[in-house]
Design a protein around this motif. Structure first.
Motif, PDB file in Angstrom:
ATOM      1  N   ALA A  19      -1.749   1.802  -9.059  1.00 63.14           N
ATOM      2  CA  ALA A  19      -1.251   2.274  -7.765  1.00 63.14           C
ATOM      3  C   ALA A  19      -0.816   3.722  -7.925  1.00 63.14           C
ATOM      4  O   ALA A  19       0.349   4.075  -7.804  1.00 63.14           O
ATOM      5  N   ILE A  20      -1.793   4.571  -8.194  1.00 66.46           N
ATOM      6  CA  ILE A  20      -1.478   5.947  -8.568  1.00 66.46           C
ATOM      7  C   ILE A  20      -2.601   6.867  -8.105  1.00 66.46           C
ATOM      8  O   ILE A  20      -3.762   6.467  -8.034  1.00 66.46           O
ATOM      9  N   GLY A  46      -7.733   0.213   3.718  1.00 64.68           N
ATOM     10  CA  GLY A  46      -8.866   0.186   2.815  1.00 64.68           C
ATOM     11  C   GLY A  46      -8.650   0.827   1.464  1.00 64.68           C
ATOM     12  O   GLY A  46      -9.577   0.856   0.632  1.00 64.68           O
ATOM     13  N   ARG A  47      -7.447   1.354   1.184  1.00 70.67           N
ATOM     14  CA  ARG A  47      -7.195   1.995  -0.104  1.00 70.67           C
ATOM     15  C   ARG A  47      -7.337   0.989  -1.235  1.00 70.67           C
ATOM     16  O   ARG A  47      -6.897  -0.164  -1.137  1.00 70.67           O
ATOM     17  N   SER A  48      -7.936   1.404  -2.335  1.00 67.03           N
ATOM     18  CA  SER A  48      -8.223   0.521  -3.453  1.00 67.03           C
ATOM     19  C   SER A  48      -7.043   0.433  -4.419  1.00 67.03           C
ATOM     20  O   SER A  48      -6.395   1.445  -4.722  1.00 67.03           O
ATOM     21  N   CYS A  66       0.833  -1.204   0.000  1.00 66.34           N
ATOM     22  CA  CYS A  66       0.000   0.000   0.000  1.00 66.34           C
ATOM     23  C   CYS A  66       0.865   1.250   0.000  1.00 66.34           C
ATOM     24  O   CYS A  66       1.837   1.344   0.762  1.00 66.34           O
ATOM     25  N   LEU A  67       0.521   2.202  -0.820  1.00 64.12           N
ATOM     26  CA  LEU A  67       1.268   3.455  -0.877  1.00 64.12           C
ATOM     27  C   LEU A  67       1.120   4.266   0.402  1.00 64.12           C
ATOM     28  O   LEU A  67       1.997   5.050   0.762  1.00 64.12           O
ATOM     29  N   GLY A  68      -0.009   4.097   1.085  1.00 64.11           N
ATOM     30  CA  GLY A  68      -0.262   4.884   2.287  1.00 64.11           C
ATOM     31  C   GLY A  68       0.354   4.297   3.534  1.00 64.11           C
ATOM     32  O   GLY A  68       1.104   4.964   4.252  1.00 64.11           O
ATOM     33  N   ASP A  82      -7.133  -6.504  -4.148  1.00 60.28           N
ATOM     34  CA  ASP A  82      -7.439  -5.253  -4.843  1.00 60.28           C
ATOM     35  C   ASP A  82      -7.732  -4.110  -3.874  1.00 60.28           C
ATOM     36  O   ASP A  82      -8.164  -3.036  -4.303  1.00 60.28           O
ATOM     37  N   ALA A  83      -7.488  -4.326  -2.599  1.00 65.39           N
ATOM     38  CA  ALA A  83      -7.637  -3.270  -1.599  1.00 65.39           C
ATOM     39  C   ALA A  83      -6.758  -3.602  -0.404  1.00 65.39           C
ATOM     40  O   ALA A  83      -6.511  -4.776  -0.101  1.00 65.39           O
ATOM     41  N   CYS A  84      -6.277  -2.575   0.276  1.00 66.16           N
ATOM     42  CA  CYS A  84      -5.431  -2.756   1.450  1.00 66.16           C
ATOM     43  C   CYS A  84      -6.300  -3.159   2.645  1.00 66.16           C
ATOM     44  O   CYS A  84      -7.268  -2.469   2.980  1.00 66.16           O
TER      45      CYS A  84
END
Length: 277
Positions: A47-48, A35-37, A18-20, A29-31
């Motif tokens: 992932a952008i 919860g980031r998609s 996850c980028l976050g 397809d989600a963290c």
């Protein structure tokens, strides 16, 4: 029948984090943590976030018709440097300094995969780019790259620390949004001691144009547009005031810098290692 190495290697989605929060995605397809998609479309992981600044301008250019018109000039430039193979190997020889049959590599700004032909087939190569159409084209040209590409920025790579044996970016780096951030990210996702290689044309070559020489830069804007560059890209070029090599010296003090392409380009290698040849 036993699985081949390419079949057993993880997909990019398996490697991604996850980028976050940097939690491993493990192909989801989600963290699960924040919860980031992270959807996957056309076997490309997305992932952008919203693109801004130079990255937005670059993506618009490479996703649009301007790149199609300009590409013949890039090919002419490489021909004048002794051909595409010779021009690219001036840089890739530092990547190939890892003389092992099994290597996990990341190309930042992979485009449609022009450099893949010069790497050993036994290597497991992954790639990211801000231009989604180029990633689709890469898969069409190189079917083995399906599942190994991400729509992502070099300044925010969706991978854990020390995921790759080598990381490289050839072309496009000069107009990255944040050069220092990209250099730090490329170093972060590469194993300690593994080479990180960045190369591109030297910025400011348009200053040798007749328009700048006689004090009428609009002339240079005109001929740059004639090469296929769109208006916004031309404005970015003419207003550019960054020295990527200086940024690299501050970010990677132990890196080596080499002139390439008849001194019309630069190649940065970290850590500073000598490649034979």
């Amino acid at each position: 029948m036993p699985a081949t190495r390419s079949e057993t290697e993880p997909t990019l989605a398996d490697l991604a984090v996850c980028l976050g929060c940097r939690a491993p995605l493990r192909g989801r397809d989600a963290c699960l943590t924040c919860g980031r998609s992270y959807p996957t479309r056309d076997q490309i992981l997305e992932a952008i976030g919203p693109l801004v600044g130079r990255n937005r301008i670059n993506a618009a250019f490479y996703d649009g018709s301007g790149w199609v018109r300009f590409r013949k000039w890039e090919r002419l430039f490489l021909t004048l440097q002794g051909g595409a193979r010779r021009a690219r190997l001036q840089i890739l020889r530092h990547v190939l300094a890892i003389d092992r049959p099994e290597v996990r590599a990341l190309e930042v700004g992979i485009g449609d995969g022009d450099n893949l032909a010069y790497l050993p087939e036994s290597w497991d190569v992954y790639g990211v780019d801000v231009a989604r159409t180029q990633l689709v084209a890469c898969q069409e040209r190189h079917p083995r790259m399906k599942g190994r590409l991400a729509w992502a920025e070099g300044e925010n790579l969706p991978f854990a620390d020390e995921t790759f044996d080598v990381c490289y970016a050839i072309g496009g780096f000069t107009y990255f949004n944040d050069h220092a951030a990209a250099l730090r990210e490329m170093r972060r996702v590469t194993k300690a001691g593994g080479p990180v290689v960045v190369a591109d044309e030297t910025p400011g070559m348009h200053h040798a144009g007749i328009g700048h020489l006689i004090g009428v830069p609009a002339i240079d804007a005109f001929w740059l547009r004639g090469l296929g560059l769109d208006r916004e890209f031309v404005e970015m070029v003419l207003q550019y005031d960054v020295d990527p090599e200086a940024v690299a010296r501050a970010t990677w003090p132990s890196a080596t810098s080499r002139n390439i392409w008849s001194r019309l380009g630069y190649c940065l290698v970290h850590p500073g290692i000598e490649a034979s040849g």
